[in-house]
Design an enzyme around this catalytic site. Sequence first.
Site, PDB file in Angstrom:
ATOM      1  N   ASN A   7      74.516  10.944  76.524  1.00  0.00           N
ATOM      2  CA  ASN A   7      75.713  11.350  75.786  1.00  0.00           C
ATOM      3  C   ASN A   7      75.770  12.869  75.895  1.00  0.00           C
ATOM      4  O   ASN A   7      75.072  13.574  75.166  1.00  0.00           O
ATOM      5  CB  ASN A   7      75.578  10.876  74.335  1.00  0.00           C
ATOM      6  CG  ASN A   7      76.791  11.248  73.492  1.00  0.00           C
ATOM      7  OD1 ASN A   7      77.696  11.932  73.971  1.00  0.00           O
ATOM      8  ND2 ASN A   7      76.788  10.814  72.246  1.00  0.00           N
ATOM      9  N   ARG A  98      78.055   7.884  78.272  1.00  0.00           N
ATOM     10  CA  ARG A  98      79.138   7.814  77.305  1.00  0.00           C
ATOM     11  C   ARG A  98      80.258   8.730  77.784  1.00  0.00           C
ATOM     12  O   ARG A  98      80.036   9.905  78.049  1.00  0.00           O
ATOM     13  CB  ARG A  98      78.653   8.276  75.938  1.00  0.00           C
ATOM     14  CG  ARG A  98      79.783   8.255  74.960  1.00  0.00           C
ATOM     15  CD  ARG A  98      79.417   8.876  73.650  1.00  0.00           C
ATOM     16  NE  ARG A  98      80.565   8.810  72.790  1.00  0.00           N
ATOM     17  CZ  ARG A  98      80.835   9.713  71.863  1.00  0.00           C
ATOM     18  NH1 ARG A  98      80.030  10.728  71.680  1.00  0.00           N
ATOM     19  NH2 ARG A  98      81.904   9.591  71.112  1.00  0.00           N
ATOM     20  N   HIS A 187      85.497   5.374  68.899  1.00  0.00           N
ATOM     21  CA  HIS A 187      84.400   4.558  68.346  1.00  0.00           C
ATOM     22  C   HIS A 187      84.426   3.134  68.908  1.00  0.00           C
ATOM     23  O   HIS A 187      83.889   2.213  68.288  1.00  0.00           O
ATOM     24  CB  HIS A 187      84.508   4.411  66.808  1.00  0.00           C
ATOM     25  CG  HIS A 187      84.171   5.623  66.020  1.00  0.00           C
ATOM     26  ND1 HIS A 187      84.804   5.910  64.819  1.00  0.00           N
ATOM     27  CD2 HIS A 187      83.267   6.615  66.214  1.00  0.00           C
ATOM     28  CE1 HIS A 187      84.308   7.033  64.321  1.00  0.00           C
ATOM     29  NE2 HIS A 187      83.372   7.484  65.141  1.00  0.00           N
ATOM     30  N   ARG A 248      87.553  16.133  58.617  1.00  0.00           N
ATOM     31  CA  ARG A 248      88.904  15.899  59.139  1.00  0.00           C
ATOM     32  C   ARG A 248      89.805  15.317  58.053  1.00  0.00           C
ATOM     33  O   ARG A 248      89.364  14.488  57.248  1.00  0.00           O
ATOM     34  CB  ARG A 248      88.872  14.924  60.313  1.00  0.00           C
ATOM     35  CG  ARG A 248      88.154  15.442  61.525  1.00  0.00           C
ATOM     36  CD  ARG A 248      88.381  14.491  62.703  1.00  0.00           C
ATOM     37  NE  ARG A 248      87.500  14.798  63.805  1.00  0.00           N
ATOM     38  CZ  ARG A 248      86.595  13.958  64.299  1.00  0.00           C
ATOM     39  NH1 ARG A 248      86.464  12.741  63.800  1.00  0.00           N
ATOM     40  NH2 ARG A 248      85.833  14.327  65.303  1.00  0.00           N
ATOM     41  N   GLU A 392      75.270   2.521  69.288  1.00  0.00           N
ATOM     42  CA  GLU A 392      76.157   2.777  70.421  1.00  0.00           C
ATOM     43  C   GLU A 392      75.387   2.897  71.734  1.00  0.00           C
ATOM     44  O   GLU A 392      75.851   2.439  72.773  1.00  0.00           O
ATOM     45  CB  GLU A 392      76.998   4.026  70.144  1.00  0.00           C
ATOM     46  CG  GLU A 392      78.058   3.731  69.091  1.00  0.00           C
ATOM     47  CD  GLU A 392      78.790   4.957  68.582  1.00  0.00           C
ATOM     48  OE1 GLU A 392      78.225   5.665  67.728  1.00  0.00           O
ATOM     49  OE2 GLU A 392      79.902   5.211  69.034  1.00  0.00           O
TER      50      GLU A 392
END
Length: 418
Positions: A7, A98, A187, A248, A392
Amino acid sequence: MKILVLNSGSSSVKFQVVETDLERMNAHQDLTLAVGLVEKIGLSDSRLVLEIVDRKPYQDYREILEHRTAIEWVLRILADPEHGILESVEEIGAVGHRMVHGGEEFASSVLIDPEVVQKIEACSVLAPLHNPPNLRGYYAAHAALPEVPHVAVFDTAFHQTMPAHAFLYGIPFQLYRKHHLRKYGFHGTSHRFVAFRGCQILGWEREEKKLITIHLGNGCSLAAIDHGRSIDTSMGFTPLEGLIMGTRSGDMDPAIIPWLMAMEELTLHQVNTMMNKHSGLYGVSGVSSDMRELLEARAAGNARADVAFRMFCYRIKKYLAAYAAAMGGVDAVFFTGGIGENSPDVREAALTGLEFMGIVLHRDRNAALIGGEGEISTDESGVRAMVVPTNEERTIARDVVRVLNGIMPTFEPPETIT
Ligand code: ADP
């Protein structure tokens, strides 16, 4: 087969070595052999951390100026006789990468070839901060391991099954045509894995059920998964849309942006930074973007921490009911991510009041379930509520196996609107 999962961000490379194959996947017995990262790439004190089960974490510092040397360092340490877990790097059978944005090009994971690289590069316009470093990681790993297959796994791919009425925005259609401006969602690997694993635990076929997966980490999103296909998700063209997150804002009236620019004499860049970095739990509470610290402040009587918490949970609740409506019902809701897995308070506040649609929380089960996998609804609850820890990296490793065996499910988008 040992699979290196990468990643790659702008200044860091996170990695795992996962041992998996079809047999292990079916038995849910994939093994994570090593977890680590190189951070502060581009600086003189870059740090490598490597964690291996039952061993003291190893760390080292040196100047790493770009991804290529970072990945060479990772490979060297993985094959180091004292600190590593491999006899030699030749044990690595494949690499999974990823990739954040696959645009409308990729609806599933793919073997990377020059044409795929070109397409991922073209998607960079949609994710200018993420795709370029993801690709730098790929170039570096490909240079170091040119003989093994490399597979790209996209955050957006799972949501490509959304119908046009869910992914289009109510703005002039030409903007979609010209810029591919639409909801993509993120996601995706987490939502897909959690839906799969949740159904596996319940002994259900994912293709027969209506599920809502709720990923609550630093970034937060829900997905409505109808008979195995994502039909809506709360993040949008960017990860800013939807739920309130650590820093956020999530959904807000877009007219606030020009109004604020005029009133506060802010530049576009400043408003963008405000919405992405200074908002959410952190911006409202003034305490922290970290749910643990927010919960502590709330327990100590901090009113703004309390309202930030309530806003966070209220928005999840609204989306849950909206997605049940979108699917005409729901069979199960699955919580995941750092907050979803570890905060009974959030889960309770989000689910309480949804008894009208068949969700009945078991308070003791919920309170007792921290960091594990299991059910948090009562036995009588019409809708099953569960906690399903996400993974993940493991999903990426499994996709590598699927792609190499030619069994990667591909869901074509339901319609093309031109
Ligand atoms: P990322 O999205 O970066 O992968 P994580 O999934 O690790 O992040 O989630 C991070 C969030 O999980 C933080 O807000 C953190 O406070 C929260 N979290 C972790 N442990 C707990 C806990 N025990 N109680 C409440 N929140 C927690």
